[in-house]
Design an enzyme around this catalytic site. Structure first.
Site, short mmCIF file in Angstrom:
data_model
loop_
_atom_site.label_atom_id
_atom_site.label_comp_id
_atom_site.label_asym_id
_atom_site.label_seq_id
_atom_site.Cartn_x
_atom_site.Cartn_y
_atom_site.Cartn_z
N ASP A 1 37.90 50.69 9.98
CA ASP A 1 37.12 51.76 10.66
C ASP A 1 35.64 51.52 10.94
O ASP A 1 35.11 50.79 10.08
CB ASP A 1 37.33 52.98 9.41
CG ASP A 1 38.93 53.49 9.47
OD1 ASP A 1 39.45 53.32 10.40
OD2 ASP A 1 39.18 53.76 8.18
N ASP B 1 42.88 55.94 15.58
CA ASP B 1 43.01 57.18 14.84
C ASP B 1 42.84 58.27 15.89
O ASP B 1 43.26 59.42 15.77
CB ASP B 1 42.01 57.47 13.81
CG ASP B 1 42.18 56.45 12.43
OD1 ASP B 1 43.45 56.05 12.33
OD2 ASP B 1 41.28 56.06 11.91
#
Length: 168
Positions: free
Chosen positions: A124, A142
């Site tokens: 991330d 995402d």
């Protein structure tokens, strides 16, 4: 008026879109992982940072500290979502907007699935925050998944089309 090269080839266009989105996701993760030291942040604005973190859990780091079994669980869930949606999107009778949402979901789910298989964690790098409150870090995969879910929610409000030509 020009004719689209994809007209009549929705499955090929879908496969190319998924491949491009997957590549964008994987290249962005690799670039941020190689550019930003693990656990550090680069402030971009007062509400947005670029970071490098690994998430062994799901959304919002759900089950991140579960002891390791979650890796196999999330890999199985990834396949259970990505494979059937791929088959549905490659079917002949899929609405174009459903196919777009499916491409986003397959690319996003596939991108995170690749990470989980390769390293056991998802990379991330996007960090939104406000006054010390941080949204859990996330990545392009995402974003694709959220866009797909939002598109399907919005499409659920469409009036249904009659499947029969007989009014009875």
């Amino acid at each position: 008026m020009s004719v689209s090269p994809w007209r009549g080839r929705p499955r090929l266009a879908w496969l190319i879109a998924v491949a491009l989105l997957l590549a964008l996701d994987q290249l962005s993760k690799a670039w941020f992982a190689s550019t930003i030291a693990m656990g550090t942040a680069i402030e971009v604005t007062t509400w947005f940072n670029l970071v490098h973190v690994l998430n062994t859990g799901a959304a919002f780091s759900l089950l991140a500290d579960a002891g390791g079994w979650q890796r196999v669980f999330f890999i199985v869930i990834g396949f259970v979502v990505v494979v059937p949606i791929t088959f549905v999107c490659l079917a002949r009778q899929v609405a174009p907007l459903d196919r777009v949402a499916g491409a986003l979901l397959v690319a996003g789910g596939g991108g995170n699935l690749i990470d989980r298989i390769a390293s056991g964690a998802v990379t991330d790098f996007l960090d939104l925050h406000w006054r010390g409150l941080h949204w859990p870090a996330f990545n392009l995969a995402d974003v694709f998944i959220v866009l797909a879910a939002g598109a399907w929610i919005l499409m659920s409000f469409r009036p249904s089309v009659a499947t029969s030509g007989n009014p009875s």
